[in-house]
Design an enzyme around this catalytic site. Structure first.
Site, PDB file in Angstrom:
ATOM      1  N   ASP A  11       0.761  -1.324   0.106  1.00 24.33           N
ATOM      2  CA  ASP A  11      -0.014  -0.042   0.071  1.00 24.33           C
ATOM      3  C   ASP A  11       0.836   1.383  -0.068  1.00 24.33           C
ATOM      4  OD1 ASP A  11      -2.404   1.600   0.425  1.00 24.33           O
ATOM      5  OD2 ASP A  11      -1.931   1.710   2.281  1.00 24.33           O
ATOM      6  N   SER A  12       0.292   2.421  -0.160  1.00 20.20           N
ATOM      7  CA  SER A  12       1.157   3.822  -0.204  1.00 20.20           C
ATOM      8  C   SER A  12       1.710   4.010   1.407  1.00 20.20           C
ATOM      9  CB  SER A  12       0.231   4.899  -0.292  1.00 20.20           C
ATOM     10  OG  SER A  12      -0.932   4.865   0.408  1.00 20.20           O
ATOM     11  N   CYS A  74      -4.255  -1.573  -1.987  1.00 20.85           N
ATOM     12  CA  CYS A  74      -4.670  -0.091  -2.012  1.00 20.85           C
ATOM     13  C   CYS A  74      -5.454  -0.084  -3.241  1.00 20.85           C
ATOM     14  CB  CYS A  74      -3.035   0.516  -2.470  1.00 20.85           C
ATOM     15  SG  CYS A  74      -3.263   2.408  -2.919  1.00 20.85           S
ATOM     16  N   GLU A 153      -3.112   8.010   8.924  1.00 18.41           N
ATOM     17  CA  GLU A 153      -1.447   8.003   8.935  1.00 18.41           C
ATOM     18  C   GLU A 153      -1.134   8.625  10.233  1.00 18.41           C
ATOM     19  OE1 GLU A 153       1.090   6.759   6.975  1.00 18.41           O
ATOM     20  OE2 GLU A 153      -0.348   5.776   5.553  1.00 18.41           O
ATOM     21  N   CYS A 184     -11.061   2.918   0.316  1.00 16.89           N
ATOM     22  CA  CYS A 184      -9.632   2.933   0.369  1.00 16.89           C
ATOM     23  C   CYS A 184      -9.377   2.462   1.764  1.00 16.89           C
ATOM     24  CB  CYS A 184      -9.484   4.685   0.555  1.00 16.89           C
ATOM     25  SG  CYS A 184      -7.915   5.183   1.316  1.00 16.89           S
ATOM     26  N   HIS A 186      -7.058   2.591   3.797  1.00 15.73           N
ATOM     27  CA  HIS A 186      -6.970   3.567   5.221  1.00 15.73           C
ATOM     28  C   HIS A 186      -8.270   3.892   5.699  1.00 15.73           C
ATOM     29  CE1 HIS A 186      -2.938   4.718   3.357  1.00 15.73           C
ATOM     30  NE2 HIS A 186      -2.728   5.105   4.528  1.00 15.73           N
TER      31      HIS A 186
END
Ligand code: DGL
Length: 272
Positions: A11-12, A74, A153, A184, A186
């Protein structure tokens, strides 16, 4: 036959760990090698060309370490770079998360689906296309919620800033939909505030669980599953600040998933 090589997941940033958790819950004896491109997060505001380049970098870094399968944890990369990652994978099976999110939405909905994701995922129309291909006549409304990535994050998952942001993004969707896809990886980190804003009448879809089922099926199909009788290892590679990522990762995965290591990796040599 047993295959003890790890499953590669990327993932990012740390969001893909929500998918790692789902895979781990389902397949505790599989080892997982996770790559978070924390130096370059977010991907969701970048152009398709950049997302493709970064995704191929991450995939090649994992492939060079001998993973038996690649999971693109992701939505942004799955929506924009799946064919390119498959091209670079040299026959190693590749699974994206959009497929799982679409399948779960189709199972849950009565006909009105909301999709929230990064700007790039929303722009791609990947969920609309997938849902339309699966069943005709479903209304889909999509909204980009880019700030949710920074909040996740930062570990700000359930405070007044997260709640105010959720209201700002989601108030327009309340009463319009019966199912909301967290498009997403996240976003499941913010599930409590998203649920609070949407209310009990809206089902929240986290593509991680469905993706874990796809992983299980494909491992069996390709004869790649492990027969180990004890817990596999979970190792993390990040492109910036391992200490910071490790603290966040521990919080996210909870006490039941031990992280065996978290180290820095430079993925720039794996040019896309
Ligand atoms: N977690 C990612 C996704 O599922 C990307 C977030 C970002 O880097 O913008 O789309």
């Amino acid at each position: 036959m047993t295959d003890r090589r790890p499953i590669g997941v990327f993932d990012s940033g740390i969001g893909g760990l929500t998918v790692v958790k789902a895979i781990r819950d389902r397949l505790p004896n599989e080892s997982i090698l996770y790559l978070g491109d924390t130096a370059r997060v977010p991907y969701g505001t970048k152009s398709k060309e950049t997302v493709v380049r970064y995704s191929v970098n991450a995939a090649e870094a994992l492939l060079s370490r001998g993973v038996k399968m690649l999971v693109i944890a992701c939505n942004t990369a799955s929506a924009s770079a799946l064919p390119e990652v498959i091209d670079h994978a040299g026959g190693v099976p590749v699974i994206g998360v959009v497929e799982g999110g679409v399948a779960a939405a189709l199972k849950a909905t009565d006909g009105r689906v909301g999709v929230i994701g990064t700007e790039s995922t929303v722009r791609s129309g990947a969920y609309e296309k997938g849902i339309d291909a699966g069943r005709k006549g479903i209304t889909v409304v999509s909204r980009p919620c880019p700030l949710f990535v920074g909040l996740a994050e930062e570990g700000w998952s359930d405070n007044e800033v997260a709640l105010a942001t959720a209201h700002r993004y989601l108030d327009g969707l309340t009463g319009q939909i019966d199912t909301l896809v967290l498009g997403c990886t996240h976003y499941p980190v913010l599930k409590p505030v998203i649920a609070k804003v949407m209310g009990p009448g809206v089902k929240l879809i986290d593509s991680g669980e469905e993706t874990a089922q796809v992983v299980e099926r494909r491992l069996a199909e390709y004869g790649l599953a492990t027969t180990a009788d004890r817990a596999g290892r979970v190792e993390c590679l990040v492109t910036d600040s391992p200490e910071r990522s490790l603290a966040l990762a521990r919080r996210l995965l909870g006490a039941e998933v031990a992280i065996d290591s978290c180290s820095l990796i430079d993925i720039s040599p794996f040019a896309g």
